[in-house]
Design an enzyme around this catalytic site. Sequence first.
Site, PDB file in Angstrom:
ATOM      1  N   HIS A 151       0.845  -1.189   0.000  1.00  0.00           N
ATOM      2  CA  HIS A 151       0.000   0.000   0.000  1.00  0.00           C
ATOM      3  C   HIS A 151       0.881   1.239   0.000  1.00  0.00           C
ATOM      4  O   HIS A 151       2.096   1.167   0.224  1.00  0.00           O
ATOM      5  CB  HIS A 151      -0.922   0.001   1.215  1.00  0.00           C
ATOM      6  CG  HIS A 151      -0.208  -0.058   2.532  1.00  0.00           C
ATOM      7  ND1 HIS A 151       0.321   1.061   3.147  1.00  0.00           N
ATOM      8  CD2 HIS A 151       0.077  -1.106   3.350  1.00  0.00           C
ATOM      9  CE1 HIS A 151       0.890   0.714   4.280  1.00  0.00           C
ATOM     10  NE2 HIS A 151       0.755  -0.600   4.430  1.00  0.00           N
ATOM     11  N   CYS A 181       4.201  -4.968   6.185  1.00  0.00           N
ATOM     12  CA  CYS A 181       3.645  -4.571   4.892  1.00  0.00           C
ATOM     13  C   CYS A 181       4.743  -4.029   3.981  1.00  0.00           C
ATOM     14  O   CYS A 181       5.858  -3.769   4.417  1.00  0.00           O
ATOM     15  CB  CYS A 181       2.572  -3.497   5.087  1.00  0.00           C
ATOM     16  SG  CYS A 181       1.029  -4.126   5.766  1.00  0.00           S
TER      17      CYS A 181
END
Length: 191
Positions: free
Chosen positions: A153, A166
């Site tokens: 992201h 992440c």
Amino acid sequence: MRTVIKWTVAAAVAALLASCSTAPRRVAVAPPPPVSLELPYQWSQGAAPQAHKDAVALFGPLTLKPGEYKWAAEVPKDGETKVVIDRLQQLFYVYRGDKLVGVATASTGKKGRETPLGFWQVRLKKVKGYSRKYDNAPMPFMQMYDAKGIAFHAGPNPGYPASHGCVRLPLKFAERLYGLTQVGTKVVIEG
């Protein structure tokens, strides 16, 4: 009555096998064939070095600073999108069909919270995602690829591993990438 017969037969078979001079052999079972990811090359490992070569061929020497990316002038309209993440180089590559279309700097998981290696698929996409684990932290253009909530992201991109697992990307790159992928898009993470 039937139970007694079953036990009697089982005992007789066991006694017969015990009296045999040769023990029963185990039958070798072949392992299942490897899962085909249908990537641009026959990669089982080595996707990241090949992606780097493709990026240099398309964009020239890669001298990206943290938060920078390069995107191809023309993106093929057809073909499956695939993603390659290189934890060692902190780079993120995206293919459309067999053509590299973009490369960006990335920030993967820091020590103790390393981004997991392996072959994955995008499981969930949200333009405005939020972390379930970390105080509802924003995850713009979130694309989750594992059941525990790890995703790629848009986010801070300092040029080194700094996330909780992440893969953070430059905002505009994450937005363009979001438009190319779909649930099921293949993801390879190496390094």
